[in-house]
Design an enzyme around this catalytic site. Structure first.
Site, PDB file in Angstrom:
ATOM      1  N   SER A 169      -8.576 -22.305   4.647  1.00 41.38           N
ATOM      2  CA  SER A 169      -8.890 -22.329   6.080  1.00 41.38           C
ATOM      3  C   SER A 169      -7.724 -22.409   7.048  1.00 41.38           C
ATOM      4  O   SER A 169      -7.929 -22.335   8.255  1.00 41.38           O
ATOM      5  CB  SER A 169      -9.835 -23.491   6.372  1.00 41.38           C
ATOM      6  OG  SER A 169     -11.091 -23.248   5.809  1.00 41.38           O
ATOM      7  N   LYS A 182      -7.613 -28.862  15.751  1.00 44.30           N
ATOM      8  CA  LYS A 182      -8.907 -28.428  15.206  1.00 44.30           C
ATOM      9  C   LYS A 182      -9.963 -29.509  15.426  1.00 44.30           C
ATOM     10  O   LYS A 182      -9.682 -30.702  15.240  1.00 44.30           O
ATOM     11  CB  LYS A 182      -8.749 -28.129  13.711  1.00 44.30           C
ATOM     12  CG  LYS A 182     -10.000 -27.585  13.046  1.00 44.30           C
ATOM     13  CD  LYS A 182      -9.720 -27.239  11.593  1.00 44.30           C
ATOM     14  CE  LYS A 182     -10.930 -26.659  10.895  1.00 44.30           C
ATOM     15  NZ  LYS A 182     -10.634 -26.237   9.510  1.00 44.30           N
ATOM     16  N   SER A 209     -11.692 -21.787   8.135  1.00 45.63           N
ATOM     17  CA  SER A 209     -12.481 -22.442   9.156  1.00 45.63           C
ATOM     18  C   SER A 209     -11.695 -22.814  10.419  1.00 45.63           C
ATOM     19  O   SER A 209     -12.293 -23.147  11.435  1.00 45.63           O
ATOM     20  CB  SER A 209     -13.077 -23.725   8.570  1.00 45.63           C
ATOM     21  OG  SER A 209     -12.030 -24.613   8.164  1.00 45.63           O
TER      22      SER A 209
END
Lengths: 70, 434
Positions: free
Chosen positions: B172, B79, B148
């Site tokens: 997330s 990420k 996210s």
């Protein structure tokens, strides 16, 4: 001043937050923030309703060596 | 290279060990797939094909000399809030586009030491908050992949990589996993260090894994923990608590799916007892909301004044309202969290895991990243939680169940999840892949 503070304390959180937001960011941005402020006001309302009886007992430190006993 | 079941961490590692596959074959296949699907999915913020190929060739030479690592040659996506040396950490924030990390975050250094190949950085919502990333859900082009960790969820679902690293401050990791039809695992707070990760709200930030199967998740997690743990999968039927508060707030399709799943677990020998939370769910969510908002404001206060025009509207609003939280109430929320976490711990201690839906509805439209409320409770309480695909809605979107265990009981939660996975239907590949 004291009367003002007492009045502020009696107002719901939502209104207080809107007042703070308007003072900080201006009325236009405060209106834009309305949704987020409503969520926050709701959250704060719940916390304030929960009461303040949350304090754990203070640790008992009697007999623990410290400056006074040194 | 076939996609399934060989396209899993366990499958790839065993083929490497048996010399039927080389790291460079795996990396080449993943890069080819990314090249084909990326225009549709937008899962990657940064890709390093050359560096990946070089690393794969190095691993092949290492294997040739007789050294095999636990994740030898397994590609991974990271990420884009996590530092990878030599790659930018943009965090979905335009002014950070050119900020190249000089040092790996500890989790990335550990992945490399284990033999994983970092293909690149997966898209995040801006600073891992709630303004949507460009990523598309592999199951439906008009639906959110969740956030996210949007790119991590979509990349694993589309079989671009067998696993990816995400982060969770509210929901997330588990939410994108649920919307994309993958496994999403959030360990106990602090078990994977967030050093080298752009913070959002430090007392809530967790790192997590997104993978194709529970066994893959467990293999990667145990390897990351730097522990030698016997993780033989011979799980017994677990005792489960079905938390009905969450069913009350779910759409009918989600409720029906969870009840059906619970029934199938019972039929397979697991006792499933219906229970209500011992505390008000809205209070748990309020405490999470206050802490997250206040901490996010503290993290972003100065940056927002410097780069105001680059901030997404949701994050900007959260920071501005977070600055309004009275200190006394923020402290009150912090104390309540400790109290609530103890109550939740007592509840979770009465069974092997709690069972609930991961999300109250299938993936909504791309204007949002979805509903965090079912995942945020466990982030607040810092317990391990895992999402497993549990079927498809009538319109073909993934449904998911969530399992939660006491803080620190991560490995037993993975054992429970492994048992549950066997009783769940296996999803087909998402339409974008077919």
């Amino acid at each position: 001043m004291r009367d003002e503070m007492q009045r502020a304390e009696q107002r719901p959180w939502g209104q207080m937050l809107e007042t703070f937001a308007a003072a900080l960011y201006g009325p236009e941005r405060a209106r834009e923030l309305e949704t987020e402020i409503a969520r926050m006001a709701e959250a704060l309302e719940r916390l304030s309703e929960e009461g303040l009886d949350l304090w754990d007992a203070a640790p008992d430190l009697r007999g623990v060596p410290g400056e006074e006993s040194a | 290279m076939s996609d399934q079941p060989a396209f899993s961490i366990c499958g790839l590692v065993s083929q490497i060990k048996e010399r039927r596959l080389r790291a460079s074959d795996i990396v080449a296949a993943c890069l080819e797939r990314i090249e084909r699907l990326e225009p549709k999915l937008q899962a990657w913020a940064f890709l390093d094909p050359e560096g990946s190929r070089r690393e794969a060739e190095r691993l092949d030479r290492l294997a040739g000399s007789g050294t095999l690592l636990p994740l030898h040659g397994v590609p991974v996506g990271v990420k884009d809030i996590i530092d990878v040396a030599g790659m930018p950490t943009a965090a979905g924030f335009e002014p950070y586009r050119g900020r190249v990390a000089r040092v790996d975050a500890p989790i990335v250094a550990r992945l490399r030491a284990l033999g994983a190949v970092v293909l690149g950085k997966t898209h995040t919502t801006q600073f891992a908050f709630a303004d949507p990333a460009p990523t598309v859900n592999p199951w439906h082009p008009e639906r959110t992949p969740g956030g996210s960790s949007s790119g991590s969820g979509a990349a694993v679902a589309a079989r671009m990589v067998p696993f990816a690293i995400g982060s969770q401050t509210a929901g997330s990791v588990l939410r994108p996993a649920a919307y994309c039809g993958t496994i999403g695992f959030k360990p106990s707070y602090g078990w994977l260090t967030t050093s080298g990760v752009v913070p959002l709200a430090w007392s809530l930030d967790h790192l997590g894994l997104i993978a194709c199967t529970v066994q893959d998740t467990a293999l990667a997690y145990v390897a990351l923990l730097e522990q030698r743990v016997d993780f033989s999968f011979q799980p017994q039927p677990p005792r489960l608590l079905l938390l009905t508060d969450f069913l009350d707030r779910s759409e009918p399709v989600v409720r029906a799916n969870l009840l059906e799943v619970a029934q199938s677990f019972r039929a397979a020998g697991a006792p499933v007892e219906e229970r209500r939370l011992p505390v008000d769910l809205d209070l748990l969510l309020a405490v999470h909301h206050v802490l997250m908002t206040a901490e996010t404001a503290a993290v972003h206060r100065e940056n927002l004044s410097r780069y105001r025009e680059h901030y997404g509207p949701r994050l900007r609003a959260a920071v501005e309202t977070g600055l309004l939280v009275p200190a006394a109430l923020e402290l009150h929320a912090r104390r309540l969290r400790a109290r609530l976490a103890r109550v939740i711990d007592e509840l979770l201690g009465q069974a092997d895991a709690a069972l609930l839906p991961t999300v109250p509805a299938p993936a909504p439209g791309r204007e949002t990243t979805g509903d965090r409320s079912f995942q945020a409770v466990w982030t607040l309480c810092r317990t391990p939680s895992i999402s497993l695909p549990s079927g498809l809605s009538p319109d073909g979107l993934p449904l998911a169940i969530q399992l939660v265990a006491r803080q620190g009981h991560d490995r037993s939660l993975l054992q429970v999840a492994a048992w549950c996975e066997r009783a769940l239907p296996r999803l087909p590949e998402p339409p974008v892949v077919a």
